[in-house]
Design a protein around this motif. Structure first.
Motif, PDB file in Angstrom:
ATOM      1  N   MET A   1      20.361  11.581   8.994  1.00 29.65           N
ATOM      2  CA  MET A   1      19.153  10.947   9.500  1.00 29.65           C
ATOM      3  C   MET A   1      18.110  12.002   9.863  1.00 29.65           C
ATOM      4  O   MET A   1      16.940  11.882   9.511  1.00 29.65           O
ATOM      5  CB  MET A   1      19.477  10.101  10.733  1.00 29.65           C
ATOM      6  N   VAL A   2      18.547  13.077  10.540  1.00 30.96           N
ATOM      7  CA  VAL A   2      17.637  14.160  10.910  1.00 30.96           C
ATOM      8  C   VAL A   2      17.076  14.835   9.671  1.00 30.96           C
ATOM      9  O   VAL A   2      15.884  15.136   9.583  1.00 30.96           O
ATOM     10  CB  VAL A   2      18.365  15.193  11.797  1.00 30.96           C
ATOM     11  N   ALA A   3      17.959  15.081   8.683  1.00 25.14           N
ATOM     12  CA  ALA A   3      17.514  15.707   7.435  1.00 25.14           C
ATOM     13  C   ALA A   3      16.478  14.838   6.737  1.00 25.14           C
ATOM     14  O   ALA A   3      15.495  15.334   6.190  1.00 25.14           O
ATOM     15  CB  ALA A   3      18.705  15.954   6.509  1.00 25.14           C
ATOM     16  N   GLY A   4      16.702  13.521   6.775  1.00 23.09           N
ATOM     17  CA  GLY A   4      15.760  12.598   6.150  1.00 23.09           C
ATOM     18  C   GLY A   4      14.411  12.615   6.834  1.00 23.09           C
ATOM     19  O   GLY A   4      13.364  12.588   6.183  1.00 23.09           O
ATOM     20  N   VAL A   5      14.425  12.685   8.178  1.00 19.28           N
ATOM     21  CA  VAL A   5      13.173  12.743   8.938  1.00 19.28           C
ATOM     22  C   VAL A   5      12.417  14.030   8.619  1.00 19.28           C
ATOM     23  O   VAL A   5      11.201  14.026   8.400  1.00 19.28           O
ATOM     24  CB  VAL A   5      13.448  12.652  10.458  1.00 19.28           C
ATOM     25  N   LYS A   6      13.141  15.156   8.566  1.00 24.70           N
ATOM     26  CA  LYS A   6      12.508  16.446   8.255  1.00 24.70           C
ATOM     27  C   LYS A   6      11.893  16.432   6.863  1.00 24.70           C
ATOM     28  O   LYS A   6      10.792  16.936   6.651  1.00 24.70           O
ATOM     29  CB  LYS A   6      13.535  17.574   8.367  1.00 24.70           C
ATOM     30  N   ALA A   7      12.626  15.863   5.902  1.00 25.75           N
ATOM     31  CA  ALA A   7      12.117  15.803   4.527  1.00 25.75           C
ATOM     32  C   ALA A   7      10.849  14.971   4.466  1.00 25.75           C
ATOM     33  O   ALA A   7       9.889  15.307   3.760  1.00 25.75           O
ATOM     34  CB  ALA A   7      13.182  15.228   3.600  1.00 25.75           C
ATOM     35  N   ALA A   8      10.839  13.857   5.211  1.00 22.69           N
ATOM     36  CA  ALA A   8       9.667  12.981   5.213  1.00 22.69           C
ATOM     37  C   ALA A   8       8.467  13.685   5.841  1.00 22.69           C
ATOM     38  O   ALA A   8       7.335  13.585   5.355  1.00 22.69           O
ATOM     39  CB  ALA A   8       9.983  11.692   5.968  1.00 22.69           C
ATOM     40  N   LEU A   9       8.699  14.428   6.918  1.00 20.41           N
ATOM     41  CA  LEU A   9       7.615  15.136   7.587  1.00 20.41           C
ATOM     42  C   LEU A   9       7.013  16.211   6.693  1.00 20.41           C
ATOM     43  O   LEU A   9       5.821  16.475   6.744  1.00 20.41           O
ATOM     44  CB  LEU A   9       8.114  15.765   8.888  1.00 20.41           C
ATOM     45  N   LYS A  10       7.848  16.834   5.870  1.00 19.06           N
ATOM     46  CA  LYS A  10       7.369  17.900   4.990  1.00 19.06           C
ATOM     47  C   LYS A  10       6.302  17.403   4.032  1.00 19.06           C
ATOM     48  O   LYS A  10       5.337  18.108   3.748  1.00 19.06           O
ATOM     49  CB  LYS A  10       8.537  18.507   4.202  1.00 19.06           C
ATOM     50  N   ILE A  11       6.488  16.213   3.476  1.00 18.04           N
ATOM     51  CA  ILE A  11       5.520  15.721   2.488  1.00 18.04           C
ATOM     52  C   ILE A  11       4.562  14.696   3.066  1.00 18.04           C
ATOM     53  O   ILE A  11       3.830  14.030   2.342  1.00 18.04           O
ATOM     54  CB  ILE A  11       6.230  15.140   1.239  1.00 18.04           C
ATOM     55  N   HIS A  12       4.556  14.561   4.401  1.00 15.21           N
ATOM     56  CA  HIS A  12       3.578  13.692   5.036  1.00 15.21           C
ATOM     57  C   HIS A  12       2.192  14.280   4.806  1.00 15.21           C
ATOM     58  O   HIS A  12       2.028  15.495   4.689  1.00 15.21           O
ATOM     59  CB  HIS A  12       3.870  13.574   6.536  1.00 15.21           C
ATOM     60  N   SER A  13       1.172  13.434   4.728  1.00 17.26           N
ATOM     61  CA  SER A  13      -0.172  13.882   4.358  1.00 17.26           C
ATOM     62  C   SER A  13      -0.682  14.998   5.259  1.00 17.26           C
ATOM     63  O   SER A  13      -0.475  14.990   6.475  1.00 17.26           O
ATOM     64  CB  SER A  13      -1.146  12.703   4.386  1.00 17.26           C
ATOM     65  N   ILE A  14      -1.342  15.962   4.629  1.00 15.78           N
ATOM     66  CA  ILE A  14      -1.969  17.069   5.351  1.00 15.78           C
ATOM     67  C   ILE A  14      -3.388  16.663   5.747  1.00 15.78           C
ATOM     68  O   ILE A  14      -3.825  16.910   6.861  1.00 15.78           O
ATOM     69  CB  ILE A  14      -1.996  18.338   4.476  1.00 15.78           C
ATOM     70  N   THR A  15      -4.080  16.024   4.823  1.00 15.90           N
ATOM     71  CA  THR A  15      -5.437  15.565   5.096  1.00 15.90           C
ATOM     72  C   THR A  15      -5.433  14.379   6.059  1.00 15.90           C
ATOM     73  O   THR A  15      -4.457  13.623   6.129  1.00 15.90           O
ATOM     74  CB  THR A  15      -6.141  15.154   3.791  1.00 15.90           C
ATOM     75  N   LYS A  16      -6.550  14.214   6.761  1.00 15.68           N
ATOM     76  CA  LYS A  16      -6.703  13.061   7.646  1.00 15.68           C
ATOM     77  C   LYS A  16      -7.407  11.909   6.937  1.00 15.68           C
ATOM     78  O   LYS A  16      -7.638  10.855   7.531  1.00 15.68           O
ATOM     79  CB  LYS A  16      -7.490  13.466   8.906  1.00 15.68           C
ATOM     80  N   ASN A  17      -7.749  12.141   5.670  1.00 20.27           N
ATOM     81  CA  ASN A  17      -8.415  11.091   4.892  1.00 20.27           C
ATOM     82  C   ASN A  17      -7.479   9.892   4.735  1.00 20.27           C
ATOM     83  O   ASN A  17      -6.310  10.040   4.363  1.00 20.27           O
ATOM     84  CB  ASN A  17      -8.807  11.642   3.519  1.00 20.27           C
ATOM     85  N   THR A  18      -7.987   8.724   4.996  1.00 16.08           N
ATOM     86  CA  THR A  18      -7.164   7.508   4.972  1.00 16.08           C
ATOM     87  C   THR A  18      -6.711   7.118   3.571  1.00 16.08           C
ATOM     88  O   THR A  18      -5.834   6.265   3.431  1.00 16.08           O
ATOM     89  CB  THR A  18      -7.934   6.319   5.586  1.00 16.08           C
TER      90      THR A  18
END
Length: 265
Positions: free
Chosen positions: A27-44
């Motif tokens: 579960m922790v690994a999955g959360v970390k992986a998701a955070l890595k590719i979460h958007s960098i830009t604030k554009n909606t």
């Protein structure tokens, strides 16, 4: 409760505690992986994470990078979202770390050629990806040093000699000086025909000639020194003949050498 039932119940509890750490780890690994590719830009309009993953799989196909480019083109996304998309694709493919990608987005965003060079980093050709990443890292390192400005990455240029337009890998500015760089990321053991080196050296010379009103320092850079010293000697000789400066080292080391060149020339 029978003895057998009690034993089964106890075994179930034991198994639950044994498996729980692994489940938590996943579960922790999955959360970390998701955070890595979460958007960098604030554009909606930034693409959702699951679409980044789908595009990454698409880029691995034959002519995949072209397919990704066409698909993104139809979406008519703003430039900052396209930069964000390609950076997150590179992160998902393990070519860039999250912190490095965020730095590039901050320092190189809107630099001419940044987005098109990023689009060449993804895909299934590791040598091609490595070469373009090297260009981005040199540009990004320069952008982080006060006084340097990245004027362009992969600027198209016709030298009148090659069969098709070539490009200048990196163009930096500092004060009144412009640095034009042909950057190579070959392994030390890579056998490269000297004609290819000469051709790139000639392109630098021609660019300088066509921009004679500017003070330009042409540079040919290598990430790794060739194992074959005869090749190195020949490359030094060919560069000297054309008044092109040869530098060797990591992106950070190269930028420091460029800084010194500007101080002594």
């Amino acid at each position: 409760m029978t003895t057998l039932t009690v034993q089964s119940w106890l075994i179930s509890i034991v198994l639950l505690f044994i498996q729980a750490p692994d489940a938590n780890a996943y579960m922790v690994a999955g959360v970390k992986a998701a955070l890595k590719i979460h958007s960098i830009t604030k554009n909606t309009r930034a693409l959702p994470d699951d679409e980044i993953i789908k595009l990454s799989h698409l880029s691995d196909e034959t002519k995949g990078t072209k397919k990704v480019g066409e698909l993104l083109g139809r979406k008519k996304l703003p430039p900052e979202v396209l930069e964000d998309t390609y950076l997150r694709l590179a992160i998902h493919q393990g070519r860039l770390g999250r912190i490095e990608a965020e730095g590039m987005y901050s320092r190189l965003g809107n630099v001419p050629g940044f987005r098109s060079t990023l689009s060449k980093v993804i895909g299934n050709n590791p040598n091609k990806s490595s070469g373009h990443l090297n260009e981005l890292r040199i540009a990004d390192t320069a952008a982080s040093i006060r006084g340097f400005k990245v004027l362009g990455i992969g600027e198209r240029f016709s030298d009148g000699k090659k069969m098709a337009p070539t490009d200048i890998d990196i163009i930096l500015g500092k004060g009144q000086t412009k640095y034009i760089i042909e950057a190579k990321d070959y392994h030390s053991s890579t056998a490269v025909k000297m004609d290819h080196f000469r051709s790139d050296l000639d392109s630098l010379v021609q660019y300088k000639k066509e921009h004679s009103s500017e003070y330009i320092i042409p540079i040919f850079s290598l990430t790794n020194k060739p194992n074959d010293l005869n090749v190195l000697k020949l490359l030094i000789r060919e560069a000297n003949r054309r008044d092109v400066h040869l530098i060797i080292g990591t992106p950070g080391e190269q930028v420091q050498q460029i800084k010194i060149l500007g101080e002594i020339l």
